[in-house]
Design an enzyme around this catalytic site. Structure first.
Site, PDB file in Angstrom:
ATOM      1  CB  VAL A  23      15.272  74.054  32.380  1.00 18.90           C
ATOM      2  CG1 VAL A  23      15.344  73.537  34.116  1.00 18.90           C
ATOM      3  CG2 VAL A  23      13.575  75.093  33.056  1.00 18.90           C
ATOM      4  CB  SER A  75      16.087  67.872  25.422  1.00 16.28           C
ATOM      5  OG  SER A  75      14.986  66.410  23.953  1.00 16.28           O
ATOM      6  CB  SER A  76      12.688  63.464  26.087  1.00 17.44           C
ATOM      7  OG  SER A  76      11.743  63.954  27.254  1.00 17.44           O
ATOM      8  NE  ARG A  77      14.143  63.546  19.304  1.00 19.08           N
ATOM      9  CZ  ARG A  77      13.164  64.530  18.936  1.00 19.08           C
ATOM     10  NH1 ARG A  77      11.963  64.991  20.167  1.00 19.08           N
ATOM     11  NH2 ARG A  77      11.657  64.107  18.655  1.00 19.08           N
ATOM     12  CG  HIS A 127       8.959  67.675  31.493  1.00 19.69           C
ATOM     13  ND1 HIS A 127       9.916  66.824  31.181  1.00 19.69           N
ATOM     14  CD2 HIS A 127       7.892  68.069  29.770  1.00 19.69           C
ATOM     15  CE1 HIS A 127      10.102  66.494  30.002  1.00 19.69           C
ATOM     16  NE2 HIS A 127       9.014  67.611  29.171  1.00 19.69           N
ATOM     17  CD  GLN A 139      10.495  81.517  24.209  1.00 22.01           C
ATOM     18  OE1 GLN A 139       9.114  81.811  25.022  1.00 22.01           O
ATOM     19  NE2 GLN A 139      10.975  82.338  23.097  1.00 22.01           N
ATOM     20  CG  ASP A 185       9.803  72.679  22.478  1.00 27.91           C
ATOM     21  OD1 ASP A 185      10.542  71.747  21.378  1.00 27.91           O
ATOM     22  OD2 ASP A 185       9.787  72.183  23.059  1.00 27.91           O
ATOM     23  N   GLY A 216       6.253  63.303  28.169  1.00 31.31           N
ATOM     24  CA  GLY A 216       6.733  61.643  29.317  1.00 31.31           C
ATOM     25  C   GLY A 216       8.378  62.381  29.150  1.00 31.31           C
ATOM     26  CG  LEU A 227       7.627  63.800  33.008  1.00 29.85           C
ATOM     27  CD1 LEU A 227       6.923  64.114  34.395  1.00 29.85           C
ATOM     28  CD2 LEU A 227       7.657  64.509  31.698  1.00 29.85           C
TER      29      LEU A 227
HETATM   30  P1  AMP Z   1       7.939  67.806  25.568  1.00 35.86           P
HETATM   31  O1  AMP Z   1       7.601  66.419  26.692  1.00 35.86           O
HETATM   32  O2  AMP Z   1       9.281  67.707  24.670  1.00 35.86           O
HETATM   33  O3  AMP Z   1       6.992  67.542  24.378  1.00 35.86           O
HETATM   34  O4  AMP Z   1       7.796  68.658  26.200  1.00 35.86           O
HETATM   35  C1  AMP Z   1       6.537  69.411  27.172  1.00 35.86           C
HETATM   36  C2  AMP Z   1       6.787  70.560  27.825  1.00 35.86           C
HETATM   37  O5  AMP Z   1       7.932  70.940  28.244  1.00 35.86           O
HETATM   38  C3  AMP Z   1       6.698  71.261  26.134  1.00 35.86           C
HETATM   39  O6  AMP Z   1       6.092  72.644  26.353  1.00 35.86           O
HETATM   40  C4  AMP Z   1       8.521  71.669  26.150  1.00 35.86           C
HETATM   41  O7  AMP Z   1       8.206  73.012  25.604  1.00 35.86           O
HETATM   42  C5  AMP Z   1       8.582  71.653  27.736  1.00 35.86           C
HETATM   43  N1  AMP Z   1       9.882  71.653  28.050  1.00 35.86           N
HETATM   44  C6  AMP Z   1      11.162  71.230  27.402  1.00 35.86           C
HETATM   45  N2  AMP Z   1      12.182  70.833  27.632  1.00 35.86           N
HETATM   46  C7  AMP Z   1      12.012  72.074  27.809  1.00 35.86           C
HETATM   47  C8  AMP Z   1      13.077  72.934  29.051  1.00 35.86           C
HETATM   48  N3  AMP Z   1      14.187  72.667  28.830  1.00 35.86           N
HETATM   49  N4  AMP Z   1      12.784  74.277  29.796  1.00 35.86           N
HETATM   50  C9  AMP Z   1      11.650  74.301  30.138  1.00 35.86           C
HETATM   51  N5  AMP Z   1      10.374  73.791  29.071  1.00 35.86           N
HETATM   52  C10 AMP Z   1      10.626  72.804  28.325  1.00 35.86           C
END
Ligand code: AMP
Length: 278
Positions: A174, A183-185, A35, A146, A148, A29, A31
Site C-alpha cells: 500500500v 511504513s511505520s518508519r 496493516h 509484499q 517486505d 504496531g 499501524l
Molecule cells: P511491521 O509492523 O512493519 O512489522 O509490518 C507488519 C506487516 O505489515 C508486515 O507483513 C509488513 O510487510 C506489512 N506491511 C508494512 N507496510 C506495508 C505496506 N505499505 N503495504 C502492505 N503491507 C505492509
C-alpha cells in the site's frame, strides 16, 4: 468487540472459543493503511482475525533503532477495533520469550543477501518470532506485506521446512498517493526527507519501464535505479538489486521472474521498497 490480550494464557483461552478458520496478522504496531489492508484480507477470508502488536527486540540489529521505533498502543488498538479485528495480542517481551529462551530459527540462502546482508541477525529475529507466533496462534492463514518481499520469502521457506500449519499469504504494497510505500518508519522523516522519499518508487518504476521495453540486462536496470536515486541529494543508497525472483541471487540476464529492490537512507531513516518483474 475487539479483545486485547496480554499473556499466552489469555490468548490460548480466547482462541479455544474462537470460530475457525483463524487469520493472523503479525505487526510491530504504529499501524497504518498497509496493516489495515492485511486485516481486511484476513477479515474477508477468516472467521476470526488475530492481530499481534509486538516490537520484537530480536529483529533489530541496532539497539538505537529498536529504542526509537514508534509506539502508540492505544491508537493501534483503536485501529484494530475499526477494522473489526477479534483479538489483539499485545504481549510484554517475557510472554513471547520464555525464561531461558535460547533458540534461533535461521533460514538459509534466501535470508542471506539484501536485507540479510545489510542487517545481520535481522531475519533470524524475524523467523524466530514468527515461528513462535504461528505456533501460539495456530492460524490457518497468516498475512504479510509484499513491501517486505524478502521477509515473505524467508517466512515461506521456514513454514515449509518446519511444517508449520499456517498458509503464508502475501498482500500488495500500500502506497501514499505520491508512491511512497507506507511504513511505520516514515514518521521519522523530516519534511524535506519526506519530500525526497518517493524517489524509491520512481527508481523502481523507471527500471520496470526499461524491462517492459525489452531490456534484459540486470546491470542496466541496477544502473537505471542508481541514476534516478542520484537525482535526489538526500538519498544515500544502501543497495540496489535486480535478483532472481525465487532465490534472490543477483542476475546477469533476466529471463524469468525477478525482483527489483532497494534500500536507501534519508538521514537516520532507512527505507526499503521493491517491485516484482513477472
Ligand atoms: P511491521 O509492523 O512493519 O512489522 O509490518 C507488519 C506487516 O505489515 C508486515 O507483513 C509488513 O510487510 C506489512 N506491511 C508494512 N507496510 C506495508 C505496506 N505499505 N503495504 C502492505 N503491507 C505492509
Amino acid at each position: 468487540m475487539t479483545r486485547v490480550l496480554r499473556t499466552r494464557g489469555e490468548l490460548r483461552d480466547a482462541l479455544t472459543l474462537s470460530a475457525r478458520p483463524v487469520g493472523l496478522v503479525p505487526t510491530m504496531g504504529w499501524l497504518h493503511e498497509g496493516h489495515r489492508s492485511l486485516m481486511r484480507r484476513a477479515r474477508g477470508s477468516d472467521a476470526t482475525t488475530v492481530v499481534t502488536i509486538f516490537v520484537n527486540p530480536r529483529q533489530f540489529n541496532e539497539t538505537a533503532d529498536y529504542a526509537r521505533y514508534p509506539r502508540n498502543e492505544a491508537r493501534d488498538i483503536a485501529i484494530c477495533a475499526e477494522e473489526g479485528v477479534d483479538l489483539v495480542w499485545a504481549p510484554p517481551v517475557e510472554e513471547v520469550y520464555v525464561p531461558g529462551f535460547d533458540t534461533t530459527v535461521s533460514v538459509g540462502a534466501v535470508g542471506q543477501p539484501l536485507e540479510g546482508a545489510a542487517r545481520p541477525g535481522h531475519f533470524e529475529g524475524v523467523a524466530t518470532v514468527v515461528a513462535i507466533l504461528l505456533s501460539l496462534v495456530g492460524a490457518e492463514r497468516a498475512y504479510f506485506g509484499q513491501k517486505d518481499a524478502q521477509q515473505v520469502m524467508v517466512i515461506r521457506r521456514m513454514a515449509l521446512d518446519l511444517s508449520l500449519a499456517s498458509e503464508v499469504i502475501a498482500c500488495p504494497t500500500v502506497r501514499e498517493p505520491d508512491g511512497l510505500a507506507l511504513s511505520s518508519r516514515n514518521v521519522h522523516l523530516s519534511a524535506a526527507e519526506r519530500g525526497a522519499a518517493p524517489v524509491l518508487q520512481r527508481a523502481l518504476v523507471a527500471a520496470r519501464r526499461r524491462w517492459e521495453a525489452g531490456e534484459r540486462s540486470a546491470d542496466e536496470l541496477r544502473t537505471e535505479m542508481r541514476r534516478v536515486l542520484a537525482g535526489e541529494p538526500l538519498a544515500a543508497v544502501d543497495y540496489v538489486s535486480c535478483a532472481d525472483g525465487l532465490t534472490l541471487q543477483e542476475l546477469d540476464r533476466i529471463d524469468g521472474p525477478a525482483l527489483l529492490s532497494l534500500a536507501v537512507r534519508f538521514g537516520a531513516t532507512r527505507l526499503i521498497d521493491n517491485e516484482p518483474l513477472r
